[in-house]
Design a protein around this motif. Structure first.
Motif, PDB file in Angstrom:
ATOM      1  N   GLY A 249     -56.318  43.526  -3.602  1.00  0.00           N
ATOM      2  CA  GLY A 249     -55.819  43.165  -5.119  1.00  0.00           C
ATOM      3  C   GLY A 249     -54.400  43.542  -5.291  1.00  0.00           C
ATOM      4  N   LYS A 250     -53.618  43.777  -4.238  1.00  0.00           N
ATOM      5  CA  LYS A 250     -52.330  44.317  -4.358  1.00  0.00           C
ATOM      6  C   LYS A 250     -51.307  43.117  -4.530  1.00  0.00           C
ATOM      7  CE  LYS A 250     -52.794  48.449  -1.387  1.00  0.00           C
ATOM      8  NZ  LYS A 250     -52.171  49.026  -0.116  1.00  0.00           N
ATOM      9  N   ILE A 251     -50.409  43.302  -5.559  1.00  0.00           N
ATOM     10  CA  ILE A 251     -49.335  42.338  -6.213  1.00  0.00           C
ATOM     11  C   ILE A 251     -48.213  42.688  -5.271  1.00  0.00           C
ATOM     12  CG2 ILE A 251     -48.331  41.234  -7.918  1.00  0.00           C
ATOM     13  CD1 ILE A 251     -50.960  42.086  -9.611  1.00  0.00           C
ATOM     14  N   THR A 252     -47.861  42.114  -4.348  1.00  0.00           N
ATOM     15  CA  THR A 252     -46.680  42.318  -3.538  1.00  0.00           C
ATOM     16  C   THR A 252     -45.616  41.268  -3.811  1.00  0.00           C
ATOM     17  OG1 THR A 252     -47.493  41.118  -1.651  1.00  0.00           O
ATOM     18  CG2 THR A 252     -47.892  43.396  -1.737  1.00  0.00           C
ATOM     19  N   LEU A 253     -44.373  41.342  -3.294  1.00  0.00           N
ATOM     20  CA  LEU A 253     -43.171  40.352  -3.532  1.00  0.00           C
ATOM     21  C   LEU A 253     -43.566  38.940  -3.359  1.00  0.00           C
ATOM     22  CD1 LEU A 253     -40.582  40.058  -4.984  1.00  0.00           C
ATOM     23  CD2 LEU A 253     -39.342  40.556  -2.770  1.00  0.00           C
ATOM     24  N   LYS A 267     -51.320  29.736 -11.219  1.00  0.00           N
ATOM     25  CA  LYS A 267     -51.172  31.071 -12.042  1.00  0.00           C
ATOM     26  C   LYS A 267     -52.668  31.412 -12.274  1.00  0.00           C
ATOM     27  CE  LYS A 267     -46.456  31.155 -13.974  1.00  0.00           C
ATOM     28  NZ  LYS A 267     -45.897  30.276 -13.364  1.00  0.00           N
ATOM     29  N   ALA A 268     -53.190  30.385 -12.821  1.00  0.00           N
ATOM     30  CA  ALA A 268     -54.817  30.864 -13.081  1.00  0.00           C
ATOM     31  C   ALA A 268     -55.587  31.398 -11.947  1.00  0.00           C
ATOM     32  CB  ALA A 268     -55.520  29.574 -13.965  1.00  0.00           C
ATOM     33  N   PHE A 269     -55.272  30.447 -10.685  1.00  0.00           N
ATOM     34  CA  PHE A 269     -55.831  30.991  -9.300  1.00  0.00           C
ATOM     35  C   PHE A 269     -55.439  32.583  -9.139  1.00  0.00           C
ATOM     36  CE2 PHE A 269     -54.737  31.757  -5.009  1.00  0.00           C
ATOM     37  CZ  PHE A 269     -55.941  31.882  -4.449  1.00  0.00           C
ATOM     38  N   TRP A 270     -54.149  32.931  -9.373  1.00  0.00           N
ATOM     39  CA  TRP A 270     -53.764  34.139  -8.851  1.00  0.00           C
ATOM     40  C   TRP A 270     -54.361  35.215  -9.740  1.00  0.00           C
ATOM     41  CZ3 TRP A 270     -51.605  35.123  -4.536  1.00  0.00           C
ATOM     42  CH2 TRP A 270     -50.674  34.146  -3.816  1.00  0.00           C
ATOM     43  N   ARG A 271     -54.431  34.881 -11.024  1.00  0.00           N
ATOM     44  CA  ARG A 271     -55.022  35.897 -12.027  1.00  0.00           C
ATOM     45  C   ARG A 271     -56.553  36.064 -11.607  1.00  0.00           C
ATOM     46  NH1 ARG A 271     -51.652  33.051 -15.756  1.00  0.00           N
ATOM     47  NH2 ARG A 271     -53.527  31.871 -16.179  1.00  0.00           N
ATOM     48  N   GLU A 272     -57.127  35.135 -11.366  1.00  0.00           N
ATOM     49  CA  GLU A 272     -58.471  35.040 -11.032  1.00  0.00           C
ATOM     50  C   GLU A 272     -58.772  35.829  -9.705  1.00  0.00           C
ATOM     51  OE1 GLU A 272     -62.689  32.278 -10.082  1.00  0.00           O
ATOM     52  OE2 GLU A 272     -60.649  31.429 -10.781  1.00  0.00           O
ATOM     53  N   ALA A 273     -57.789  35.657  -8.511  1.00  0.00           N
ATOM     54  CA  ALA A 273     -57.935  36.391  -7.293  1.00  0.00           C
ATOM     55  C   ALA A 273     -57.561  37.740  -7.314  1.00  0.00           C
ATOM     56  CB  ALA A 273     -57.132  35.554  -6.347  1.00  0.00           C
ATOM     57  N   LEU A 274     -56.381  38.304  -8.001  1.00  0.00           N
ATOM     58  CA  LEU A 274     -56.007  39.384  -7.943  1.00  0.00           C
ATOM     59  C   LEU A 274     -56.462  40.328  -9.233  1.00  0.00           C
ATOM     60  CD1 LEU A 274     -52.475  38.715  -6.380  1.00  0.00           C
ATOM     61  CD2 LEU A 274     -54.734  39.590  -5.221  1.00  0.00           C
ATOM     62  N   GLU A 275     -56.477  39.900 -10.239  1.00  0.00           N
ATOM     63  CA  GLU A 275     -56.815  40.510 -11.421  1.00  0.00           C
ATOM     64  C   GLU A 275     -58.320  40.600 -11.618  1.00  0.00           C
ATOM     65  OE1 GLU A 275     -52.696  39.593 -14.466  1.00  0.00           O
ATOM     66  OE2 GLU A 275     -54.993  38.878 -14.984  1.00  0.00           O
ATOM     67  N   ASP A 276     -59.064  39.695 -11.117  1.00  0.00           N
ATOM     68  CA  ASP A 276     -60.469  39.566 -11.465  1.00  0.00           C
ATOM     69  C   ASP A 276     -61.231  40.010 -10.073  1.00  0.00           C
ATOM     70  OD1 ASP A 276     -59.941  38.988 -14.121  1.00  0.00           O
ATOM     71  OD2 ASP A 276     -60.102  36.959 -13.931  1.00  0.00           O
ATOM     72  N   ALA A 282     -61.652  32.428   1.520  1.00  0.00           N
ATOM     73  CA  ALA A 282     -61.293  31.024   1.114  1.00  0.00           C
ATOM     74  C   ALA A 282     -59.972  31.210  -0.080  1.00  0.00           C
ATOM     75  CB  ALA A 282     -62.475  30.267   0.376  1.00  0.00           C
ATOM     76  N   ALA A 283     -60.145  32.269  -0.823  1.00  0.00           N
ATOM     77  CA  ALA A 283     -59.069  32.487  -1.619  1.00  0.00           C
ATOM     78  C   ALA A 283     -57.707  32.956  -1.079  1.00  0.00           C
ATOM     79  CB  ALA A 283     -59.592  33.479  -2.579  1.00  0.00           C
TER      80      ALA A 283
END
Length: 339
Positions: A249-253, A267-276, A282-283
């Motif tokens: 779940g690390k948010i890198t550059l 953007k919804a995909f990224w929030r679901e993948a990394l925030e949730d 697959a993700a």
């Protein structure tokens, strides 16, 4: 595998760490002996955990840079550079122990992390012991300036860890915020590791400034290269499994840049993948595709190369010597991991 380097971007050093390995080998043998001594304790758990991480296969680049910087500035006698190099390695090792706890990491360099074997409490406390030993050894050098540089770096690194924790898994993290965290968590120790070289060699403010800039920019480039390799490299280059940053779940550059350029659905995909935490294989495949679609790897590489060029320019101010060549070679080695 990322392959974006061109022959015209290769320098004569060919990105090899062989020069710094050859230059520092005799002193690094002394550093390694000192490290084993510093890790000793009547509390059995302390040397067990320390040895687990110390023997995990890292290049020990930071202490080698301390040795190389001291030699490049004409440090000729005494063991101050050896003691400072060992202290730098202990600071780095302590940071790794703490990071693995904060990040809840299970693997590092292909081995189980200390926290998965001995638990979080032991890992944090042994990390604290290593920091204490590092500062005890710094004091033995007898340089208040060197002690100030490394103690300041320790405080900055801790601030960076807290800052990263506060920003963890937040897709609102900006590029500027991310670079500031890397500056604190990674670049600060690189910078301090080389700045102490001219200090113990008796050099002045200009030499210290050049080394501080060299270390800072090398550290920034080093981390951005790691960011790229996590999505487009190999485990051998990275020292861990590719995709681990995403799975943790690390948010890198590259993620920050792809998110900024993405559609609302992306953007919804990224929030679901990394925030949730919806970050399965697959993700990861989709994340990698989005990063490539928006040119985020190329953009990150450009930034890494820019920081590398600044580090190279700073090292070029050194007098012609084996130490200078070794430090220049490290810059190219860092960047050319992308090729």
């Amino acid at each position: 595998m990322v392959s974006l380097a061109s022959p015209t971007q290769k320098r004569q050093t060919q990105g090899s760490i062989d020069p710094i390995l050859a230059l520092t080998r005799p002193d690094m043998e002394r550093v390694n002996d000192l490290i084993l001594s510093m890790a000793g304790s009547n509390v059995t758990l302390i040397p067990e955990i320390a040895e687990h991480l110390i023997s995990s296969g890292g290049k020990r680049l930071r202490p080698m840079l301390t040795i190389a910087s001291a030699l490049a500035h004409g440090y000729g006698s005494g063991d101050g550079h050896v003691k400072l190099a060992a202290s730098v390695e202990f600071m780095h090792t302590a940071t790794l122990l703490h990071d693995d706890v904060v990040d809840e990491s299970d693997m590092r360099r292909g081995r189980k992390t200390a926290r998965t074997i001995w638990g979080n409490q032991a890992s944090v406390l042994v990390g604290d012991f290593l920091l204490g030993q590092a500062f005890r050894t710094m004091v033995e050098v007898g340089s208040l300036e060197a002690l100030a540089i490394l103690s300041d770096a320790s405080a900055v690194i801790a601030e960076g860890e807290v800052w990263q924790l506060a920003a963890a898994k937040k897709m609102t993290t900006s590029e500027a915020d991310y670079i500031a965290v890397v500056d604190a968590k990674t670049a600060a120790l690189f910078s301090a590791a080389v700045e102490v070289g001219p200090v113990i060699a008796g050099k002045g403010a200009a030499e210290r400034t050049a080394m501080r800039e060299y270390g800072r920019n090398l550290g920034l480039a080093f981390q951005l290269v790691d960011d790229v390799l996590d999505y487009g490299g190999s485990a051998a280059d990275l020292g861990k499994n590719t995709g681990d940053d995403f799975r943790e779940g690390k948010i890198t550059l590259p993620v920050i840049l792809a998110y900024a350029a993405g559609s609302e659905e992306e953007k919804a995909f990224w929030r679901e993948a990394l925030e949730d935490g919806a970050n399965d294989d697959a993700a990861l495949e989709r994340a990698t595709a989005l990063i490539r679609r928006h040119g985020a790897l190329e953009a990150t590489i450009r930034r890494a190369r820019d920081y590398g060029a600044r580090a190279y320019e700073a090292a070029e101010t050194l007098p012609d010597s084996a130490g200078r060549d070794a430090m220049l070679g490290v810059v190219d080695f860092c960047i050319e991991r992308l090729s």
